[in-house]
Design a protein around this motif. Structure first.
Motif, PDB file in Angstrom:
ATOM      1  N   THR A  12      -0.444  -5.209  -4.912  1.00 27.31           N
ATOM      2  CA  THR A  12      -1.209  -4.571  -3.841  1.00 27.31           C
ATOM      3  C   THR A  12      -1.032  -3.060  -3.965  1.00 27.31           C
ATOM      4  O   THR A  12       0.005  -2.581  -4.435  1.00 27.31           O
ATOM      5  N   ASP A  42      -5.883  -2.329  -0.713  1.00 28.91           N
ATOM      6  CA  ASP A  42      -5.579  -2.489   0.713  1.00 28.91           C
ATOM      7  C   ASP A  42      -6.204  -1.369   1.543  1.00 28.91           C
ATOM      8  O   ASP A  42      -5.510  -0.576   2.180  1.00 28.91           O
ATOM      9  N   ASN A  68      -6.967  -1.127   5.920  1.00 24.20           N
ATOM     10  CA  ASN A  68      -5.571  -1.374   5.567  1.00 24.20           C
ATOM     11  C   ASN A  68      -4.982  -2.474   6.445  1.00 24.20           C
ATOM     12  O   ASN A  68      -4.993  -2.374   7.672  1.00 24.20           O
ATOM     13  N   THR A  71       1.053  -4.634   3.381  1.00 25.10           N
ATOM     14  CA  THR A  71       1.429  -5.233   2.107  1.00 25.10           C
ATOM     15  C   THR A  71       1.504  -6.750   2.171  1.00 25.10           C
ATOM     16  O   THR A  71       1.030  -7.441   1.264  1.00 25.10           O
ATOM     17  N   ALA A  75      -0.929  -9.157   0.084  1.00 30.22           N
ATOM     18  CA  ALA A  75      -0.374 -10.047  -0.935  1.00 30.22           C
ATOM     19  C   ALA A  75      -0.764 -11.496  -0.674  1.00 30.22           C
ATOM     20  O   ALA A  75      -1.050 -12.250  -1.613  1.00 30.22           O
ATOM     21  N   ASP A  91       4.985  -4.363  -7.780  1.00 30.75           N
ATOM     22  CA  ASP A  91       4.492  -3.299  -6.912  1.00 30.75           C
ATOM     23  C   ASP A  91       3.783  -2.240  -7.752  1.00 30.75           C
ATOM     24  O   ASP A  91       4.059  -2.069  -8.944  1.00 30.75           O
ATOM     25  N   LEU A 210       7.411   2.307   0.421  1.00 29.17           N
ATOM     26  CA  LEU A 210       7.541   1.651   1.723  1.00 29.17           C
ATOM     27  C   LEU A 210       8.995   1.566   2.158  1.00 29.17           C
ATOM     28  O   LEU A 210       9.321   1.815   3.316  1.00 29.17           O
TER      29      LEU A 210
END
Length: 307
Positions: A12, A42, A68, A71, A75, A91, A210
């Motif tokens: 993602t 995303d 958005n 994550t 996913a 990632d 993140l």
């Protein structure tokens, strides 16, 4: 496009594209060609960029989110679209070594009871400088011991069977940062797990990532995991103090512990070790018993060396 991929790599991406090209290139350069790469956009509003990426290789599939969604939710969409029963995560700021997917597929095909598999990682920074290789707990027993204290996998090093992922309901979308840790917690009751000793993923220390952006008391997000696992052993979880918990985790990772914290950290480890090694999982068969003996010997040797 590969007619029936034997592995689906799911990635993602949101906002930070500095290392995206490297991540994609590392998948296309795999020694194992029977894969697909599913990239979930995303909510970036960068159709031109993703069209160019999709044109690089017919094995690439792009899924677009109009906004958005986070994550975990992104996913889940990517894995739902996968055409393989084996999901390999990566990632968008990390990279896979060329042999990674092939090694993972070989292990899953060799062991039908294996449901979750990771590896050691090579640390890199934003300037591509290499740091240490971080080794992870390798045996199923060591992983179950480690998750009593902290995360036993790097997310970008992990792969799992899609049927098990679906059985536990996928990633928890409300867990915006620690969704991977909760997934391992959900998967472990259903399968065996392992970590390969080779560093098959380059894991980036990314100041815009993140994890780094959400680094204020990160253990608070996953206390519920440890509370449940300690309760399964008949214990009340009492490791909410970040200083003591950090010392315990550092000791278990083989890192240096401040002298004044060594004794209290070892007290926690020794108490937990006795209970854990007496549990049904640690006494399940001869292999588990032997793994437990090795774990205990290693920890006691670490304690003696640190004295």
């Amino acid at each position: 496009m590969t007619a029936s991929p034997r592995a689906s790599v799911v990635m993602t991406v949101f906002r930070d594209f500095r290392f995206f090209d490297e991540a994609v290139a590392s998948v296309l350069a795999q020694d194992f060609p029977e894969l697909e790469l599913i990239i979930v956009d995303d909510g970036n509003d960068r159709d031109d960029l993703f069209a160019a990426v999709a044109a690089r290789d017919p094995r690439i599939r792009i899924l677009h989110c109009p906004r958005n969604i986070g994550t975990a939710a992104a996913a889940n969409l990517g894995i739902a679209a996968a055409r393989s029963g084996l999901i390999v995560r990566l990632d968008a700021d990390d990279a896979a070594e060329p042999e990674r997917v092939g090694r993972l597929v070989a292990e899953f095909e060799r062991d039908p009871g294996l449901g979750l598999l990771g590896s050691a990682v090579q640390i890199v920074d934003e300037e591509q400088r290499r740091g240490p290789v971080v080794r992870m707990p390798e045996t199923d027993l060591e992983i179950r011991w480690t998750i009593l204290f902290h995360n036993p996998f790097y997310h970008s090093a992990a792969a799992f069977r899609r049927e098990l992922f679906e059985a536990v309901g996928g990633y928890r979308e409300e867990e915006l940062v620690s969704q991977d840790h909760y997934l391992w917690f959900s998967l472990l009751p259903l399968c065996r797990a392992g970590n390969l000793p080779e560093p098959l993923t380059r894991y980036r220390i990314n100041r815009q990532g993140l994890t780094v952006r959400n680094n204020t008391r990160p253990r608070n997000r996953t206390h519920a995991i440890r509370e449940a696992l300690w309760a399964d052993l008949g214990l009340v979880y009492d490791l909410h103090d970040d200083t003591l918990a950090g010392a315990v985790s550092a000791f278990l990772r083989g890192q240096k512990v401040r002298p004044e914290m060594l004794a209290p950290a070892w007290e926690v480890v020794e108490r937990m070790l006795a209970v854990f090694l007496a549990s049904p999982r640690a006494r399940a068969d001869a292999a588990a018993i032997e793994d437990g003996r090795r774990l205990e010997a290693r920890l006691r040797a670490q304690r003696a060396a640190a004295a």
